[in-house]
Design an enzyme around this catalytic site. Structure first.
Site, PDB file in Angstrom:
ATOM      1  N   HIS A 116       0.818  -1.211   0.000  1.00 31.56           N
ATOM      2  CA  HIS A 116       0.000   0.000   0.000  1.00 31.56           C
ATOM      3  C   HIS A 116       0.855   1.266   0.000  1.00 31.56           C
ATOM      4  O   HIS A 116       0.656   2.160  -0.814  1.00 31.56           O
ATOM      5  CB  HIS A 116      -0.900  -0.039   1.237  1.00 31.56           C
ATOM      6  CG  HIS A 116      -1.934   1.032   1.301  1.00 31.56           C
ATOM      7  ND1 HIS A 116      -2.876   1.232   0.320  1.00 31.56           N
ATOM      8  CD2 HIS A 116      -2.179   1.980   2.246  1.00 31.56           C
ATOM      9  CE1 HIS A 116      -3.659   2.242   0.654  1.00 31.56           C
ATOM     10  NE2 HIS A 116      -3.256   2.719   1.807  1.00 31.56           N
ATOM     11  N   PHE A 117       1.811   1.329   0.908  1.00 32.72           N
ATOM     12  CA  PHE A 117       2.678   2.506   1.018  1.00 32.72           C
ATOM     13  C   PHE A 117       3.914   2.330   0.127  1.00 32.72           C
ATOM     14  O   PHE A 117       5.048   2.320   0.601  1.00 32.72           O
ATOM     15  CB  PHE A 117       3.078   2.745   2.472  1.00 32.72           C
ATOM     16  CG  PHE A 117       1.968   3.291   3.322  1.00 32.72           C
ATOM     17  CD1 PHE A 117       1.722   4.651   3.393  1.00 32.72           C
ATOM     18  CD2 PHE A 117       1.144   2.438   4.042  1.00 32.72           C
ATOM     19  CE1 PHE A 117       0.697   5.164   4.171  1.00 32.72           C
ATOM     20  CE2 PHE A 117       0.108   2.933   4.826  1.00 32.72           C
ATOM     21  CZ  PHE A 117      -0.118   4.302   4.891  1.00 32.72           C
TER      22      PHE A 117
END
Length: 314
Positions: free
Chosen positions: A287-288
């Site tokens: 996600h990051f």
């Protein structure tokens, strides 16, 4: 002193002056601006005469996530990264009755861009920053020069099975279903969102998720629950957004961590359905993705913006 020595000294001085000027241009400044009873904390770098890029962070983060990206972009662009209400260093006045929903987050950011005098700007959207940015684009389509979406969803097929608890709460917003969402704000869960899908977790700085958790503790978890409960409103607005993509065809780069447990690759590919010119790239991260593949994302952005912002200025 010989001519050769003089030339060497002059070249050294010129290089030093150039380096000093570059450092001054890319220096990040930390500032605040009061809008609608909200003290918006923001980071700013680059020349105000250059094209502007507005960076919008997401859940479990703040403008801190752009700490390494901003100096790279600031060599060519005017870069601004605010903290959304309920996140980071932005604070809401106790005298203001502020409802934490995405319409209000977007309203504050809209007022912020106007207070900053941003007439036109490119958007970088991530996670929660996406529905905020999408509202700005739909409301002010002629202000948006380009869009970079880093795991910023805009399509139903981009939502993974990990949204099951949220979907249940949207359909039946009981106190029990709301309480079930509290787990997403725990320290353990925040860390998981940074590390899940990452091959080498040793590259994730612990301050990232620690600062995010500290901000939740400082602001309170209830605003976060309010936003999770309201996220379904973003899905309902997708049709308006897709019409914007079809009618305006903004230059768009979707650069995606393909191991994201929440926003899956199908969501990135879907941009091409309404905007055939959309460019899609994947990095092997979660996600990051900016925490693990920041250099690749910065390089892709600079190449993309270089092509499209120059063309839009002609």
């Amino acid at each position: 002193m010989t001519t050769q020595h003089l030339l060497l000294a002059a070249a050294t001085l010129a290089a030093s002056v150039t380096a000093t000027a570059a450092t001054a241009t890319t220096q990040v400044h930390y500032q605040q601006l009061d809008v609608q009873g909200v003290t918006v904390f923001y980071r700013e770098a680059g020349s105000a005469q250059a094209p502007t890029v507005l960076l919008l962070h997401g859940f479990g983060a703040s403008s801190y996530m752009f700490r390494d990206l901003m100096p790279k972009l600031a060599e060519k662009y005017h870069v601004i990264a605010p903290d959304l209400p309920g996140f980071g260093q932005t604070t809401v006045s106790p005298a203001v009755k502020f409802s934490y929903n995405f319409d209000n987050l977007a309203a504050v950011m809209d007022a912020f861009t106007q207070a900053k005098g941003l007439q036109r700007y490119a958007l970088y959207v991530f996670d929660y920053g996406a529905p905020v940015g999408w509202r700005l684009a739909v409301k002010h389509p002629d202000k948006i020069t380009a869009i970079v979406s880093q795991n910023g969803n805009a399509y139903e097929e981009g939502l993974s099975a990990g949204w099951a608890d949220m979907r249940k709460a949207w359909a039946n917003p009981t106190a029990e279903n709301r309480e079930a969402l509290r787990k997403f704000n725990t320290a353990q869960m925040l860390k998981w969102q940074y590390t899940e899908g990452v091959q080498d977790q040793s590259v994730i700085a612990p301050e990232t998720y620690q600062l995010a958790y500290a901000a939740i503790e400082r602001h309170g978890v209830e605003p976060q629950l309010d936003l999770l409960m309201d996220y379904g409103s973003n899905v309902k607005q997708y049709s308006q957004l897709h019409q914007y993509f079809r009618s305006k065809q903004p230059p768009l780069l979707a650069i995606w961590g393909k191991q994201d447990p929440f926003f899956i690759p199908a969501g990135a590919q879907a941009f091409r359905r309404d905007n055939p010119k959309a460019e899609v790239q994947f990095v092997n991260s979660g996600h990051f993705a900016i925490e693990t593949h920041g250099n690749e994302i910065a390089a892709a952005m600079l190449e993309f913006l270089g092509r499209n912002l120059q063309a839009s200025a002609l």
